[in-house]
Enzyme design. Structure first.
Site, PDB file in Angstrom:
ATOM      1  CG  HIS A   1      46.920  28.915  93.976  1.00 46.37           C
ATOM      2  ND1 HIS A   1      45.994  28.782  92.958  1.00 46.37           N
ATOM      3  CD2 HIS A   1      47.712  27.826  93.888  1.00 46.37           C
ATOM      4  CE1 HIS A   1      46.228  27.661  92.294  1.00 46.37           C
ATOM      5  NE2 HIS A   1      47.274  27.066  92.848  1.00 46.37           N
TER       6      HIS A   1
ATOM      7  CG  ASP B   1      44.024  31.202  91.483  1.00 47.13           C
ATOM      8  OD1 ASP B   1      44.938  31.752  92.105  1.00 47.13           O
ATOM      9  OD2 ASP B   1      43.958  29.961  91.331  1.00 47.13           O
TER      10      ASP B   1
ATOM     11  CB  SER C   1      48.979  25.288  90.281  1.00 48.74           C
ATOM     12  OG  SER C   1      48.215  26.452  90.481  1.00 48.74           O
TER      13      SER C   1
END
Length: 352
Positions: free
Chosen positions: A154, A184, A293
């Site tokens: 993402h 992911d 992230s």
């Protein structure tokens, strides 16, 4: 003068040797000891066999041991000098300790947050991804010296341009090698890179609840930010957006400071959309914020045990008009064993 009543000859006179056959006792078959060896005037008894010379023989091994000890000291000193040179060869200019290479934690700093941070930080990068939906900032982990980097899908989904900044400040352009939206995960590669510091991928199956961990990433663009905590839980079902369409929904949300995911039947940080995926995650209370992230969750041996992928950061306005934001100790990471199992797929450019 008292007369003796003992018959004459009761005390025979022993003539000395050399008086012929009448000598008594008979001369021995060997030469008698020289007079003087046993003392002047003493009977010349047969000389005993020469006894060993313990003192003289003892001196030889002592001397030998002394020589060996001297040689050992010389060799030992040389070895110590060599080890010192090898150790000092990696010292900093200030002599404060060894320069940490890759994810090797120096012995003096083993088991400390500072030691882990010094070892692993050079292998953690900041990723800036630009798309039609906006700009996103995330993190990544360098796994090869020529610039392969693992991050979250993402973070780079739908990006038309990707720039990566190393801990040294040097920047590179990167290209997407492969993505796996179901997990992911994504693999990108720097252009014309070599000699980079790399991270060591550990074993997430050995992780236990309560283990101390360190997180490194670039929250809000603050490169190389280090936080620490523990493993709070294992095998948490976390749902995130797949971002496999062209809308770049997750990119825009990431750029706005949101990090949407679902956990325990609830949605956090916004809407994950209709296209989403669920995976088993490591839960940690190490502080994570938007921009972490794709960064690393690390054990105290300096090994990567997870890729940080989701965290809860309340940011909606309250009834009083103020807003709450920041980490509340609820973060999740993709286990590194999942990453290792997926590397061949990512390198082949395949994925879901």
């Amino acid at each position: 003068m008292t007369d003796s009543h003992r018959p004459s000859g009761e005390y025979p006179m022993y003539p000395s040797y050399g008086n012929g056959e009448k000598a008594y006792p008979p001369p021995p078959a060997y030469e008698p000891a020289q007079q003087g060896a046993a003392g002047a005037g003493a009977p010349a008894w047969p000389a005993p066999e020469p006894a060993p010379e313990p003192e003289r023989r003892a001196k030889r091994p002592v001397a030998l041991l002394a020589a060996v000890a001297i040689a050992a000291a010389a060799i030992g000193g040389g070895t110590a000098t060599l080890l010192g040179e090898l150790t000092d060869g990696g010292s900093t200019a200030t002599g404060s300790g060894s320069v940490v290479r890759g994810t090797t934690v120096s012995q003096s700093s083993a088991g400390t947050v500072s030691g882990v941070a010094a070892a692993v930080a050079p292998a953690i990068v900041e990723i800036s991804a630009r798309s039609s939906a906006g700009d996103a900032t995330g993190s990544g982990v360098v796994i090869t010296s020529d610039g392969e980097i693992v991050t979250n899908n993402h973070v780079i989904s739908g990006a038309s341009q990707i720039e990566v900044a190393l801990s040294t400040g040097r920047t590179y352009t990167a290209e997407v090698v492969g993505t796996d939206a179901d997990k992911d995960l994504a693999l990108i590669k720097l252009q014309d890179a070599s000699g980079l510091k790399t991270a060591s991928l550990g074993d997430s199956s050995a992780v236990e609840v309560g283990d101390q961990v360190v997180a490194i990433g670039s929250p809000e663009g603050l490169t190389g930010t280090v936080t620490s905590g523990i493993v709070s839980a294992l095998d948490r079902d976390v749902t995130v957006a797949k971002d496999d369409d062209s809308s770049g929904q997750g990119q825009q949300q990431q750029g706005d400071g949101s990090w949407p995911f679902e956990f325990g039947g609830q949605r956090f940080n916004g809407d994950t959309g209709t296209s989403k995926t669920t995976y088993k995650a490591i839960q940690t209370d190490a502080s994570l914020n938007p921009g972490n992230s794709g960064g690393a969750l690390i054990n105290m041996d300096g090994e990567i045990i997870g890729i940080n992928s989701a965290m809860y950061s309340p940011s909606s306005p309250s009834a009083s008009g103020s807003s709450a934001a920041g980490s509340v100790g609820l973060g999740f990471a993709i286990p590194v064993d999942t990453v290792k199992a997926d590397l061949d797929t990512l390198r082949a450019g395949n994925g879901s």
